[in-house]
Design a protein around this motif. Structure first.
Motif, short mmCIF file in Angstrom:
data_model
loop_
_atom_site.label_atom_id
_atom_site.label_comp_id
_atom_site.label_asym_id
_atom_site.label_seq_id
_atom_site.Cartn_x
_atom_site.Cartn_y
_atom_site.Cartn_z
N ASP A 100 -37.59 -51.42 -39.83
CA ASP A 100 -38.16 -50.29 -39.95
C ASP A 100 -37.74 -49.11 -39.30
O ASP A 100 -37.79 -48.02 -39.64
CB ASP A 100 -39.71 -50.55 -39.50
N LEU A 101 -37.18 -49.53 -38.01
CA LEU A 101 -36.51 -48.16 -37.42
C LEU A 101 -35.04 -48.36 -37.76
O LEU A 101 -34.50 -47.20 -37.71
CB LEU A 101 -36.74 -48.40 -35.85
N ARG A 119 -34.59 -47.33 -41.03
CA ARG A 119 -35.66 -46.30 -41.17
C ARG A 119 -36.39 -46.52 -42.55
O ARG A 119 -36.86 -45.79 -43.61
CB ARG A 119 -34.79 -44.98 -41.41
N GLU A 174 -41.06 -45.32 -40.98
CA GLU A 174 -41.21 -44.79 -39.59
C GLU A 174 -42.73 -44.83 -39.17
O GLU A 174 -42.93 -44.73 -37.87
CB GLU A 174 -40.81 -43.38 -40.03
N VAL A 196 -36.09 -40.08 -34.86
CA VAL A 196 -35.47 -41.65 -35.37
C VAL A 196 -34.02 -41.69 -34.78
O VAL A 196 -33.78 -42.76 -34.18
CB VAL A 196 -35.73 -41.81 -36.61
N GLU A 232 -33.11 -45.02 -32.72
CA GLU A 232 -32.79 -46.06 -33.55
C GLU A 232 -32.01 -47.18 -32.80
O GLU A 232 -31.91 -48.31 -33.41
CB GLU A 232 -32.16 -45.58 -34.74
N PHE A 240 -43.64 -47.59 -36.89
CA PHE A 240 -42.79 -47.35 -35.67
C PHE A 240 -43.55 -46.41 -34.76
O PHE A 240 -43.95 -46.44 -33.75
CB PHE A 240 -41.65 -46.77 -36.00
N VAL A 281 -33.84 -53.34 -30.35
CA VAL A 281 -35.00 -53.00 -30.87
C VAL A 281 -35.97 -54.39 -30.84
O VAL A 281 -37.13 -54.37 -30.64
CB VAL A 281 -34.79 -52.38 -32.39
#
Length: 315
Positions: free
Chosen positions: A125-126, A129, A132, A44, A48, A135, A102
């Motif tokens: 979500d990314l 976080r 995960e 991540v 990210e 994603f 993103v």
């Protein structure tokens, strides 16, 4: 050592295991594609900012264009991305630039790759976080779709294609069209698979056994139903093909083995069965119906939990 072998099988909670396995596979795939310094622990963190994601989207679009020029007839029947995505390669984690990257990637997945909302993730979500899992599922679905027009696929997607080919052969269906040469698949590692399966199902010492019947290499029947599952080895994980995705065998058993699962009704239904219905551990040989029609005899291996756990399997 035995302790190391046990840790290699279960270094985390069963409910987290399948997510860890998918992140590990995707990290190795991205590392090979783009020579990234990425592994499961930094998965991540590396992605990210959205810079790698947008670069990957542009690469997929480029490969799709090459495919359309090389195979216009096939391309006409596929949903191919026509446009790339704007990208800020200097974006820092948690910044608005990272969010823009993103967000651009998400919109590209929806518009150009037609990935449905059920397999999509949101920006936070990314970036924050928050989820995960969504994603990871989105990246895996993108890899599936891009593999149709020549992009190199993660090992999980390659195993899906392998299983689909096996099913087509069983049903005497024609092979799938492969207009473009694909990179060679990694050899399937089924060595010691039965022992690995037996080790996992033998952890419970309850007198009521939950059977797994080996139908053929990598294929098992579970419980007292006609449900068939495909099992594959992915590095240190035993993976089960379920529906349109994957699970680890341990997590799958936690959800379906009445001894392990948390559903009270599931446990009670199993306990009400007669002793004759409670299958005990045994090994037997008998012909599989499909193979028998072709004049071949395939062994059926019934794997159930013994009264004491089996020793750890060396990986």
């Amino acid at each position: 050592t035995p302790g190391a072998a046990v840790r290699s099988i279960r270094p985390y909670q069963s409910s987290e295991q399948y997510l860890y396995a998918m992140k590990e596979d995707l990290a190795e795939w991205l590392k090979e594609l783009y020579d990234l310094d990425i592994e499961v622990g930094t998965f991540v963190e590396v992605l990210e900012t959205g810079a790698v994601l947008c670069s990957h989207a542009n690469k997929v679009t480029h490969v799709a264009g090459e495919f359309a020029r090389a195979c216009p007839g096939m391309a006409h029947h596929l949903r191919l991305p026509a446009a790339g995505v704007a990208c800020n390669l200097a974006a820092q984690p948690g910044t608005f630039q990272a969010r823009d990257n993103v967000s651009n990637f998400i919109q590209w997945c929806r518009k150009e790759m037609d990935i449905k909302d059920v397999l999509m993730f949101e920006t936070e979500d990314l970036v924050l976080r928050k989820n995960e899992k969504n994603f990871v599922l989105c990246l895996l679905e993108l890899a599936r779709r891009a593999a149709r027009f020549g992009m190199r696929a993660p090992t999980l997607v390659q195993m899906e294609e392998e299983i689909e080919e096996e099913l087509r052969q069983e049903l005497d269906l024609p092979p799938a069209d492969t207009p473009l040469p694909r990179p060679p698949r990694k050899p399937r590692d089924l060595h010691n698979l039965d022992q690995m399966v037996q080790h996992l199902v033998s952890r419970c010492t309850c007198p009521v056994q939950f059977p797994m019947i080996k139908i053929s290499e990598g294929k098992y029947r579970v419980g007292d139903s006609d449900t068939l599952i495909f099992v594959r080895i992915l590095r240190e994980h035993i993976m089960v093909r379920v529906g349109g995705g994957w699970d680890t065998l341990e997590h799958y058993l936690d959800k379906h083995d009445p001894c392990r699962c948390t559903s009270l009704s599931h446990k009670q239904a199993w306990k009400t069965r007669s002793p004759q219905q409670q299958v005990q551990h045994e090994i037997c040989l008998c012909p599989a119906s499909k193979a028998a029609t072709r004049g071949q005899s395939q062994p059926l291996l019934l794997v159930s939990r013994s009264q004491s756990p089996l020793p750890p399997v060396a990986w």
